[in-house]
Design a protein around this motif. Structure first.
Motif, PDB file in Angstrom:
ATOM      1  N   TYR A 250     -15.406 -56.585 -10.892  1.00 14.75           N
ATOM      2  CA  TYR A 250     -14.300 -57.518 -11.115  1.00 14.75           C
ATOM      3  C   TYR A 250     -13.038 -56.685 -11.315  1.00 14.75           C
ATOM      4  O   TYR A 250     -12.609 -56.446 -12.442  1.00 14.75           O
ATOM      5  CB  TYR A 250     -14.588 -58.415 -12.318  1.00 14.75           C
ATOM      6  N   PRO A 251     -12.442 -56.223 -10.233  1.00 11.61           N
ATOM      7  CA  PRO A 251     -11.405 -55.188 -10.323  1.00 11.61           C
ATOM      8  C   PRO A 251     -10.160 -55.587 -11.103  1.00 11.61           C
ATOM      9  O   PRO A 251      -9.511 -54.727 -11.691  1.00 11.61           O
ATOM     10  CB  PRO A 251     -11.066 -54.896  -8.854  1.00 11.61           C
ATOM     11  N   SER A 252      -9.805 -56.859 -11.137  1.00 13.63           N
ATOM     12  CA  SER A 252      -8.582 -57.248 -11.843  1.00 13.63           C
ATOM     13  C   SER A 252      -8.824 -57.505 -13.321  1.00 13.63           C
ATOM     14  O   SER A 252      -7.904 -57.877 -14.050  1.00 13.63           O
ATOM     15  CB  SER A 252      -7.966 -58.489 -11.191  1.00 13.63           C
ATOM     16  N   SER A 253     -10.061 -57.320 -13.795  1.00 12.86           N
ATOM     17  CA  SER A 253     -10.386 -57.444 -15.212  1.00 12.86           C
ATOM     18  C   SER A 253     -10.616 -56.065 -15.819  1.00 12.86           C
ATOM     19  O   SER A 253     -10.750 -55.069 -15.103  1.00 12.86           O
ATOM     20  CB  SER A 253     -11.639 -58.314 -15.398  1.00 12.86           C
ATOM     21  N   LYS A 254     -10.704 -56.021 -17.129  1.00 12.84           N
ATOM     22  CA  LYS A 254     -10.949 -54.759 -17.814  1.00 12.84           C
ATOM     23  C   LYS A 254     -12.422 -54.362 -17.769  1.00 12.84           C
ATOM     24  O   LYS A 254     -12.755 -53.212 -18.051  1.00 12.84           O
ATOM     25  CB  LYS A 254     -10.497 -54.861 -19.273  1.00 12.84           C
ATOM     26  N   MET A 294     -20.740 -58.171 -19.993  1.00  7.01           N
ATOM     27  CA  MET A 294     -19.639 -57.457 -19.334  1.00  7.01           C
ATOM     28  C   MET A 294     -19.460 -56.104 -20.008  1.00  7.01           C
ATOM     29  O   MET A 294     -19.671 -55.983 -21.210  1.00  7.01           O
ATOM     30  CB  MET A 294     -18.338 -58.251 -19.449  1.00  7.01           C
ATOM     31  N   SER A 295     -19.034 -55.105 -19.233  1.00  6.48           N
ATOM     32  CA  SER A 295     -18.993 -53.752 -19.783  1.00  6.48           C
ATOM     33  C   SER A 295     -17.852 -52.935 -19.180  1.00  6.48           C
ATOM     34  O   SER A 295     -17.418 -53.182 -18.054  1.00  6.48           O
ATOM     35  CB  SER A 295     -20.328 -53.047 -19.515  1.00  6.48           C
ATOM     36  N   THR A 296     -17.409 -51.938 -19.935  1.00  6.26           N
ATOM     37  CA  THR A 296     -16.430 -50.960 -19.441  1.00  6.26           C
ATOM     38  C   THR A 296     -17.114 -49.738 -18.826  1.00  6.26           C
ATOM     39  O   THR A 296     -16.464 -48.734 -18.536  1.00  6.26           O
ATOM     40  CB  THR A 296     -15.524 -50.483 -20.583  1.00  6.26           C
ATOM     41  N   LYS A 297     -18.418 -49.802 -18.611  1.00  5.59           N
ATOM     42  CA  LYS A 297     -19.219 -48.663 -18.168  1.00  5.59           C
ATOM     43  C   LYS A 297     -18.626 -47.955 -16.951  1.00  5.59           C
ATOM     44  O   LYS A 297     -18.635 -46.725 -16.873  1.00  5.59           O
ATOM     45  CB  LYS A 297     -20.639 -49.141 -17.849  1.00  5.59           C
ATOM     46  N   TYR A 298     -18.116 -48.704 -15.978  1.00  7.28           N
ATOM     47  CA  TYR A 298     -17.666 -48.116 -14.720  1.00  7.28           C
ATOM     48  C   TYR A 298     -16.200 -47.690 -14.752  1.00  7.28           C
ATOM     49  O   TYR A 298     -15.690 -47.162 -13.764  1.00  7.28           O
ATOM     50  CB  TYR A 298     -17.884 -49.113 -13.578  1.00  7.28           C
ATOM     51  N   ARG A 299     -15.527 -47.891 -15.868  1.00 11.85           N
ATOM     52  CA  ARG A 299     -14.089 -47.614 -15.974  1.00 11.85           C
ATOM     53  C   ARG A 299     -13.827 -46.350 -16.788  1.00 11.85           C
ATOM     54  O   ARG A 299     -14.618 -45.947 -17.648  1.00 11.85           O
ATOM     55  CB  ARG A 299     -13.368 -48.798 -16.639  1.00 11.85           C
ATOM     56  N   ASN A 300     -12.672 -45.741 -16.555  1.00 12.33           N
ATOM     57  CA  ASN A 300     -12.299 -44.530 -17.288  1.00 12.33           C
ATOM     58  C   ASN A 300     -12.222 -44.757 -18.785  1.00 12.33           C
ATOM     59  O   ASN A 300     -12.410 -43.829 -19.575  1.00 12.33           O
ATOM     60  CB  ASN A 300     -10.950 -44.009 -16.782  1.00 12.33           C
ATOM     61  N   SER A 301     -11.966 -45.996 -19.201  1.00 12.64           N
ATOM     62  CA  SER A 301     -11.826 -46.281 -20.629  1.00 12.64           C
ATOM     63  C   SER A 301     -13.104 -46.026 -21.408  1.00 12.64           C
ATOM     64  O   SER A 301     -13.059 -45.830 -22.627  1.00 12.64           O
ATOM     65  CB  SER A 301     -11.401 -47.742 -20.831  1.00 12.64           C
ATOM     66  N   SER A 302     -14.280 -45.997 -20.743  1.00  8.50           N
ATOM     67  CA  SER A 302     -15.532 -45.775 -21.466  1.00  8.50           C
ATOM     68  C   SER A 302     -15.822 -44.304 -21.702  1.00  8.50           C
ATOM     69  O   SER A 302     -16.784 -43.961 -22.406  1.00  8.50           O
ATOM     70  CB  SER A 302     -16.704 -46.405 -20.696  1.00  8.50           C
ATOM     71  N   GLY A 303     -15.017 -43.411 -21.119  1.00  6.95           N
ATOM     72  CA  GLY A 303     -15.176 -41.989 -21.367  1.00  6.95           C
ATOM     73  C   GLY A 303     -16.305 -41.362 -20.570  1.00  6.95           C
ATOM     74  O   GLY A 303     -17.044 -42.027 -19.839  1.00  6.95           O
ATOM     75  N   THR A 304     -16.473 -40.065 -20.732  1.00  2.00           N
ATOM     76  CA  THR A 304     -17.511 -39.315 -20.023  1.00  2.00           C
ATOM     77  C   THR A 304     -18.892 -39.823 -20.415  1.00  2.00           C
ATOM     78  O   THR A 304     -19.179 -40.020 -21.603  1.00  2.00           O
ATOM     79  CB  THR A 304     -17.406 -37.817 -20.354  1.00  2.00           C
ATOM     80  N   SER A 305     -19.737 -40.056 -19.393  1.00  3.45           N
ATOM     81  CA  SER A 305     -21.102 -40.568 -19.612  1.00  3.45           C
ATOM     82  C   SER A 305     -21.104 -41.880 -20.390  1.00  3.45           C
ATOM     83  O   SER A 305     -22.076 -42.217 -21.076  1.00  3.45           O
ATOM     84  CB  SER A 305     -21.961 -39.529 -20.346  1.00  3.45           C
ATOM     85  N   SER A 306     -19.996 -42.620 -20.306  1.00  3.97           N
ATOM     86  CA  SER A 306     -19.853 -43.930 -20.962  1.00  3.97           C
ATOM     87  C   SER A 306     -20.103 -43.852 -22.461  1.00  3.97           C
ATOM     88  O   SER A 306     -20.612 -44.795 -23.073  1.00  3.97           O
ATOM     89  CB  SER A 306     -20.798 -44.963 -20.324  1.00  3.97           C
ATOM     90  N   VAL A 307     -19.702 -42.725 -23.069  1.00  4.68           N
ATOM     91  CA  VAL A 307     -19.952 -42.541 -24.495  1.00  4.68           C
ATOM     92  C   VAL A 307     -19.189 -43.552 -25.342  1.00  4.68           C
ATOM     93  O   VAL A 307     -19.609 -43.901 -26.444  1.00  4.68           O
ATOM     94  CB  VAL A 307     -19.599 -41.095 -24.914  1.00  4.68           C
ATOM     95  N   ASN A 308     -18.070 -44.057 -24.833  1.00  5.75           N
ATOM     96  CA  ASN A 308     -17.262 -45.028 -25.583  1.00  5.75           C
ATOM     97  C   ASN A 308     -17.340 -46.431 -24.961  1.00  5.75           C
ATOM     98  O   ASN A 308     -16.399 -47.221 -25.050  1.00  5.75           O
ATOM     99  CB  ASN A 308     -15.800 -44.576 -25.631  1.00  5.75           C
ATOM    100  N   GLU A 309     -18.465 -46.744 -24.356  1.00  3.58           N
ATOM    101  CA  GLU A 309     -18.634 -48.023 -23.661  1.00  3.58           C
ATOM    102  C   GLU A 309     -18.479 -49.204 -24.616  1.00  3.58           C
ATOM    103  O   GLU A 309     -18.911 -49.166 -25.776  1.00  3.58           O
ATOM    104  CB  GLU A 309     -20.019 -48.074 -23.011  1.00  3.58           C
ATOM    105  N   VAL A 310     -17.863 -50.268 -24.115  1.00  2.00           N
ATOM    106  CA  VAL A 310     -17.750 -51.540 -24.825  1.00  2.00           C
ATOM    107  C   VAL A 310     -18.445 -52.612 -23.996  1.00  2.00           C
ATOM    108  O   VAL A 310     -18.251 -52.700 -22.780  1.00  2.00           O
ATOM    109  CB  VAL A 310     -16.275 -51.929 -25.050  1.00  2.00           C
ATOM    110  N   ILE A 311     -19.269 -53.427 -24.649  1.00  3.04           N
ATOM    111  CA  ILE A 311     -19.979 -54.522 -23.986  1.00  3.04           C
ATOM    112  C   ILE A 311     -19.628 -55.834 -24.673  1.00  3.04           C
ATOM    113  O   ILE A 311     -19.652 -55.928 -25.907  1.00  3.04           O
ATOM    114  CB  ILE A 311     -21.503 -54.306 -24.017  1.00  3.04           C
ATOM    115  N   SER A 312     -19.294 -56.819 -23.893  1.00  4.98           N
ATOM    116  CA  SER A 312     -19.123 -58.188 -24.382  1.00  4.98           C
ATOM    117  C   SER A 312     -20.244 -59.012 -23.768  1.00  4.98           C
ATOM    118  O   SER A 312     -20.268 -59.238 -22.558  1.00  4.98           O
ATOM    119  CB  SER A 312     -17.751 -58.745 -23.972  1.00  4.98           C
TER     120      SER A 312
END
Length: 672
Positions: A250-254, A294-312
């Motif tokens: 969902y490219p236009s979402s976070k 939903m997750s930030t896993k694929y975005r730069n905001s989740s950091g290296t290896s998705s260490v800072n991943e956020v899931i809703s």
């Protein structure tokens, strides 16, 4: 530009092989026939509807699972029913709209009823999309289909059906996947984010290098049915539909969707000819559930290896029952009465890792519960050339949240309508109606809380929305032509609307407000047969929507999601029995009236050409080849109203998604 668009409409429409057969079986609704047979390319029903029904527009969210607008309204203002079962999604940001939980492979017919003229179902405001799935047949039959297209699109499906007159069954499975589509400028979904969105505040929303070329989605479905004729007057129908989607961009979402899983269950029992006061008595039980993280896993905001991943992570569960009875009062007067009840549960929570672990356990929606009970009736009066339907419904609804700071709400509503059709002659009909209907706010509009745990974007004291509408129209029909003209005027009281805040500003919360508004418009559609081989079909629609007064602190009175003048026109050549060549164009004017205070922007007009040939080689084998957006135009059809949480730059510019560029495809099906 208007002149260019209007001239373009007389040329040739659609996208992504969205070729379906439309048939106006009544003057009050539009029916799309044989969807599973025609829609062999894409599972996305929203695209098929948007490019074939003038009054419907697409809200582009991804390569799949897109949403629709009907007569300028969307979300819960449209009732989506699958085999009579009301359907909901779980995502508050509309990544899984109700219409995405049934795929084109499983659909037989769709009836689109516009306006407040449906009293059997809870919450029909601007109209209803009634979907009938494929039915089991006697004997033994099967259908195998496959499709391939640009951007490594691959699809395959098989369905088997059979049985006796007494007991019949069906099972159908399908799956599809696709790379990211590219727009007319050659930009993929990930590249559109990188190129369009700038500014340090949102740089983290760009896709990571390892996911930059990931597939756009993977989708699978299964449908199983059993129909049993217990006696000549008793029928039992059982069905189950499962949808499984993974890694949807969902490219236009976070965030993107890790998965989107849904299950739809339905049981329907009918008894006919019980006596003078029961021509048909029916009982229906239905249930659906959706699981959507939903997750930030694929975005730069989740950091290296998705260490800072956020899931809703959100889930919804809907259970309901309906009983109705119809009988003839006297000759030509049929009365239907019924009871309807349902309960929807909606729950959401956040999880965070690494630097974001502090949000874990926070609730976005805290076990919200919407409970509805209703009684309804409909009288059908059929007097020679005059048919009048009268409908009434009374709803009592209670909505609660487990969050102590949020108030519970009770709503009562009386809906009523009358719709008349008069046959002036064998070739000329006039029709019109007036109606009132209501829909209650949902849990996102009332209770949603952001991940900081304190900002409540929902407004927990919202009133329900009520639509007062008038519809008028005429229909002409001759041996070689049909023409239908429809107009409507809708007055919306306490319309539920999203009031935006600027990017970077202090978010005050309670973003949803009630306001009064008006939407009006019209639609013209028809066909003309030059001879037995050549015919043309066309449709054009226009809506205009305005708030009675601008929202406090704003000046713009335009309503959001009001599509400008839009039309389709096609030339068809039936060169052999079962074989057709089709050239069609869809075109729309630029967005001159839009709600800039709430994120919308001016969009350019467009006109795209699509070509398709369907050839039947034998009774059982059919192949289609086509080229959509033949001139590789770069364009967008859906605007950026901030009721969706979309990416924004530091200057408050909202990201816009372009439509697919030139798309070539080949589809084949074998029936036995």
């Amino acid at each position: 530009m208007k002149k260019t668009i209007l001239l373009s409409l007389v040329a040739l429409s659609s996208i992504n092989a969205q070729e379906v057969s439309l048939e106006n079986i009544t003057v009050t609704s539009t029916v799309i026939k044989d969807v599973s047979g025609e829609e062999v390319k894409s599972a996305d029903l929203a695209e098929a509807l948007a490019y074939k029904v003038p009054s419907i527009n697409l809200i582009r969210r991804s390569g799949i699972a897109n949403d629709i607008v009907l007569r300028g309204q969307n979300r819960d203002n449209i009732n989506v029913l699958v085999d009579g079962t009301k359907t909901y999604g779980a995502c508050p940001n509309r990544m899984d709209p109700a219409i995405s939980h049934v795929l084109t492979d499983n659909i037989a017919d769709i009836e689109i009823t516009e306006g407040p003229y449906d009293v059997e179902n809870f919450g029909t405001l601007s109209g209803a999309v009634k979907i009938d799935t494929v039915k089991p047949e006697e004997g033994f039959h099967g259908n195998i289909n496959a499709g391939f297209g640009s951007w490594d699109y691959r699809k395959g499906g098989i369905s088997l059906t059979g049985g006796t007159k007494k007991v019949r069954g069906l099972i159908s499975v399908s799956g599809e996947t696709s790379d990211q589509y590219k727009d007319g400028d050659g930009k993929s979904l990930a590249q559109q984010v990188k190129d369009q969105v700038t500014g340090t505040n949102i740089a983290g929303t760009q896709y990571k290098n390892e996911y930059f070329n990931m597939d756009a989605y993977t989708k699978k479905t299964l449908m199983a049915k059993i129909y049993a004729d217990i006696t000549d007057d008793q029928e039992l129908k059982l069905s189950y539909i499962a949808n499984r989607s993974e890694d949807i961009m969902y490219p236009s979402s976070k965030m993107d969707a890790l998965w989107d899983d849904s299950n739809l269950y339905n049981a329907d029992y009918k008894i006919k000819n019980i006596g003078a006061f029961s021509k048909e008595l029916s009982f229906q039980l239905f249930k659906s559930d959706v699981d959507h993280p939903m997750s930030t896993k694929y975005r730069n905001s989740s950091g290296t290896s998705s260490v800072n991943e956020v899931i809703s992570h959100l889930k919804t569960d809907f259970t309901g029952a309906k009983v109705k009875n119809s009988f003839d009062i006297v000759e030509n007067y049929e009365l239907t009465v019924g009871l309807d009840g349902s309960q929807r549960l909606w729950d959401g929570s956040y999880s965070g890792y690494g630097m974001m672990r502090g949000i874990s356990g926070r609730k976005s929606i805290d076990n919200a519960k919407t409970t509805n009970v209703a009684i309804f009736s409909e009288l059908n009066q059929n007097l020679n050339k005059l048919n009048i339907k009268y409908g009434a419904r009374y709803d009592s609804t209670r909505i609660t949240s487990d969050r102590a700071s949020q108030q519970d709400n009770n709503y009562q509503a009386l809906s009523a309508n009358a719709f008349a059709t008069y046959g002036v002659s064998d070739s000329f009909e006039v029709f019109g109606g007036a109606g009132k209907s209501s829909r209650v706010p949902d849990a996102r509009e009332l209770y949603f809380v952001s991940s900081n745990g304190t900002t409540q974007t929902g407004t927990d004291n919202l009133e329900q929305t009520t639509n007062y509408e008038i519809d008028l129209g005429v229909k002409f029909e001759s041996d070689n032509a049909t023409l239908k003209i429809k107009t409507f005027y809708s007055m919306l009281k306490d319309y539920i609307y999203y009031k935006a805040t600027n990017y970077g500003a202090n978010v005050m919360g309670n973003n949803f407000v009630n306001l009064d508004a008006t939407i009006y418009g019209g639609e013209i559609s028809g066909e003309y047969y030059f001879n037995d081989e050549f015919y043309t079909d066309a449709g054009v629609a226009y809506q205009r929507g305005q708030k009675d007064s601008a929202i406090s602190g704003q000046t713009n009175k335009n309503l959001a999601n009001i599509t400008p003048l839009k039309g389709t026109v096609a030339l068809n050549y039936d060169y052999l029995k079962g074989s057709t060549a089709r050239a069609e164009m869809v075109a729309a004017d630029k967005w001159s009236n839009y709600d800039s205070d709430n994120g919308e922007q001016e969009l350019a007009g467009y006109a795209i050409l699509n070509l398709k040939v369907t050839h039947q080689f034998a009774k059982s084998f059919e192949m289609s080849v086509g080229l959509n957006n033949a001139f590789d135009q770069t364009y967008a059809i859906s605007n950026t109203y901030k009721d969706l949480i979309l990416l924004q730059s530091a200057g408050d510019e909202v990201m816009l998604i372009n439509e697919p560029g030139r798309y070539a495809y080949i589809n084949a099906s074998y029936k036995f």
